[in-house]
Design an enzyme around this catalytic site. Sequence first.
Site, PDB file in Angstrom:
ATOM      1  N   LYS A 220       0.776  -1.164   0.097  1.00  0.00           N
ATOM      2  CA  LYS A 220      -0.023   0.311  -0.106  1.00  0.00           C
ATOM      3  C   LYS A 220       0.796   1.336   0.068  1.00  0.00           C
ATOM      4  O   LYS A 220       2.199   1.255   0.323  1.00  0.00           O
ATOM      5  CB  LYS A 220      -0.935   0.276   1.271  1.00  0.00           C
ATOM      6  CG  LYS A 220      -2.059  -1.139   1.071  1.00  0.00           C
ATOM      7  CD  LYS A 220      -3.114  -0.949  -0.020  1.00  0.00           C
ATOM      8  CE  LYS A 220      -4.041  -1.788  -0.134  1.00  0.00           C
ATOM      9  NZ  LYS A 220      -5.307  -1.507   1.100  1.00  0.00           N
ATOM     10  N   ARG A 254      -4.605 -10.282   3.869  1.00  0.00           N
ATOM     11  CA  ARG A 254      -4.701 -10.058   2.387  1.00  0.00           C
ATOM     12  C   ARG A 254      -3.339  -9.583   1.815  1.00  0.00           C
ATOM     13  O   ARG A 254      -2.961  -8.499   2.202  1.00  0.00           O
ATOM     14  CB  ARG A 254      -6.069  -9.175   2.142  1.00  0.00           C
ATOM     15  CG  ARG A 254      -6.166  -9.144   0.673  1.00  0.00           C
ATOM     16  CD  ARG A 254      -7.371  -8.223   0.244  1.00  0.00           C
ATOM     17  NE  ARG A 254      -7.833  -8.242  -1.042  1.00  0.00           N
ATOM     18  CZ  ARG A 254      -7.340  -7.396  -1.951  1.00  0.00           C
ATOM     19  NH1 ARG A 254      -6.380  -6.502  -1.783  1.00  0.00           N
ATOM     20  NH2 ARG A 254      -7.929  -7.496  -3.402  1.00  0.00           N
TER      21      ARG A 254
END
Length: 408
Positions: A220, A254
Amino acid sequence: MVVDTEICGIKIGDRYPAHVMGIINFSPESFYGNSVVSPDSALETAQKMVEEGATFLDFGARSTWLHAKPISRKQELERILPVLEALEGNVDAVISVDTMFSEIAEEALKMGADIINDVSGFTADPRMIEVVADYGCPAVVMASNKVPGDPLGMDAIIESLDSIIQAAEAGGINPEKLILDPASGRWIEEKLPIYDFETLDDFERLKIFEKPLLAALSRKSFIGDVLGKPATERLYGSLAAAAIAVYKGAHIIRTHDVPETADVVKLSGAIRSRPSIVKEGRYEVSVVEVKTPQDAAIAMRKLGVTTTGSKVMQNKSIHLMLKIRNLTTTEALIVKQEILARGGDAALTRNAVSHETEMTDVLVMGTLLQLGRLARKLEGQARSLPLIAEMIRECIAERSDLEYRYLR
């Protein structure tokens, strides 16, 4: 606040190992181009991820990256359905489909998908709640208000998830089948890295919902902002974030990188201690750990306490110990006297009581309510106690000041 449930036959909770959810991406618009899989290789990729340690597989055909080129629902459906057809009966994993739209979710569930992962938290398509309720499937819901991932700060995330859970229950969804995602990453322009730092640092606050927690941290933007690296070079940063998330209470990670993450999840899960809980017959006693008054209010409302009642009691739920240094003995004794009068306590050297020392440090113990009342009382005292009152307030406020906590 103990999570102990079963999702699609998989035990999930604080007493079980955390799980890995592998990302299988069919969207060329993705922020991480290396993660894009061709439909022809989907089955092979899925089987490989399972061998590497994935319990869940999350299939997505639409990029939710902030700068991604949008696609139609028809395109999304055309990308995902052939893949699900190829997977049917050939992969030993729980199949999740990442979509915000009810017609795609419905078709995916017909094709054998087990879970719907809705990053809009049921806000993009009002019919999504109906579909999930009708099929009785588990759903991952991400903190969202108007657009995916728009809550800024953990207080806003918790408020958003609370609203989503209530809306889901009202729409007929079994609340035991909800998995919560706090929306890590830069979903909107206003979301600066410090918001993600707080989400990860305070991840354990999400335990207040007593539901499975999913952390989607892989490569991210906040990792790139800290390391100064593109998505292709964020593996180690992602692993560090995953370790923290599991240690703080995440049940599912995830990830794009299954084998590396599986090792991290296994180790950090082994280090994470189990919450205290004792059961005997119909009775159960467990420790409820709350970090903020807001979390305490949610715990109370879940019991049926009124909103007014929870507001009255929430500041009684957080207990702090403050260390005040270099007080005169007289000042220290006044502080002790005043906090005792408000139901708290204070510890100081025994020599202070007999005035055998001129200066002393003090440990002040009390709830937020008691400490607030102490500060108000000290404002009217002599010596340096009004200054101490101001410092007490500032010290407590810093606990929730993001710039103070994370800007270096």
